[in-house]
Design a protein around this motif. Structure first.
Motif, mmCIF file in Angstrom:
data_model
loop_
_atom_site.group_PDB
_atom_site.id
_atom_site.type_symbol
_atom_site.label_atom_id
_atom_site.label_comp_id
_atom_site.label_asym_id
_atom_site.label_seq_id
_atom_site.Cartn_x
_atom_site.Cartn_y
_atom_site.Cartn_z
ATOM 1 N N ARG A 46 0.774 -1.354 0.064
ATOM 2 C CA ARG A 46 0.034 0.108 0.082
ATOM 3 C C ARG A 46 0.843 1.296 -0.006
ATOM 4 N NH1 ARG A 46 -2.853 -4.030 2.009
ATOM 5 N NH2 ARG A 46 -5.026 -4.166 1.924
ATOM 6 N N LEU A 47 2.153 1.185 0.329
ATOM 7 C CA LEU A 47 3.095 2.292 0.341
ATOM 8 C C LEU A 47 3.648 2.758 -1.088
ATOM 9 C CD1 LEU A 47 4.910 1.277 3.541
ATOM 10 C CD2 LEU A 47 2.764 2.960 3.367
ATOM 11 N N ARG A 52 -0.609 0.745 -4.923
ATOM 12 C CA ARG A 52 -2.137 1.425 -4.043
ATOM 13 C C ARG A 52 -3.149 1.595 -4.872
ATOM 14 N NH1 ARG A 52 0.721 4.821 -1.222
ATOM 15 N NH2 ARG A 52 0.507 6.529 -2.806
ATOM 16 N N LYS A 67 -10.375 4.258 -1.513
ATOM 17 C CA LYS A 67 -9.233 4.790 -0.938
ATOM 18 C C LYS A 67 -9.149 4.517 0.435
ATOM 19 C CE LYS A 67 -5.732 8.408 -1.811
ATOM 20 N NZ LYS A 67 -5.281 9.696 -2.416
ATOM 21 N N TYR A 71 -6.494 1.797 2.619
ATOM 22 C CA TYR A 71 -5.825 2.223 3.784
ATOM 23 C C TYR A 71 -6.208 1.570 5.080
ATOM 24 C CZ TYR A 71 -3.520 6.403 1.146
ATOM 25 O OH TYR A 71 -2.737 6.931 0.287
ATOM 26 N N GLY A 74 -5.218 -1.979 5.210
ATOM 27 C CA GLY A 74 -3.717 -2.219 5.518
ATOM 28 C C GLY A 74 -3.340 -1.822 6.942
ATOM 29 N N MET A 75 -3.988 -1.135 7.474
ATOM 30 C CA MET A 75 -3.648 -0.872 8.998
ATOM 31 C C MET A 75 -4.165 -2.164 9.590
ATOM 32 S SD MET A 75 -1.953 1.700 9.234
ATOM 33 C CE MET A 75 -1.722 1.642 11.141
#
Length: 150
Positions: A46-47, A52, A67, A71, A74-75
């Motif tokens: 994702r970075l 992404r 979006k 994110y 991902g967290m």
């Protein structure tokens, strides 16, 4: 296919670490490291801007704010990757891991059907991806069972 290789590398690393540090259960350590390495790998994707953007395209159209979903998931993956190492969080991390594998699988189906590349790489064959998801779920079950019973 890359995720399967990463998973296997994590399992191998777990076996080596278990052997070097004489852990209580080699299978548990292998499962923890395979999940840790795999979920850290997917989080780090994702970075990378191109990856992404591909992940955002994979979110089914019925969901608003793709979006944010990318994110947020991902967290969650990062928290799961860390949580499987701590006995107090292993069960919840395993349950969350199983749920995220199930919830995110439709995105993999969409990527395969619509040929959405992950950055520059073509989508993984859906049967390989299903196999990887089953490996993840089996690893989470193993981690949860060892946390509850041993």
């Amino acid at each position: 296919m890359q995720t399967l290789i990463i998973y296997c590398f994590g399992a191998f690393l777990g076996v080596i670490i278990s052997w070097l540090f004489k852990t209580d259960n080699m299978l548990l350590t292998a499962a923890q490291f395979s999940i840790f390495i795999s979920f850290l790998y997917t989080f780090m994707g994702r970075l990378i801007p191109a990856v992404r953007e591909s992940l955002i395209q994979m979110v089914p159209a019925i969901f608003p704010f793709p979006k944010f979903i990318v994110y947020a998931t991902g967290m969650i993956e990062l928290l799961i990757a860390i949580g499987i190492f701590f006995p107090s969080t292993q069960s919840i991390a395993s349950i969350a891991g199983i749920l995220i594998c199930i919830v995110l699988f439709p995105a993999n189906i969409k990527a395969f059907k619509q040929n959405i590349h992950l950055g520059t790489k073509p989508p993984t064959n859906i049967y390989v991806r299903l196999f990887v998801q089953c490996l993840f779920i089996a690893s989470f079950i193993l981690i949860a069972v060892f946390n509850c019973c041993f």
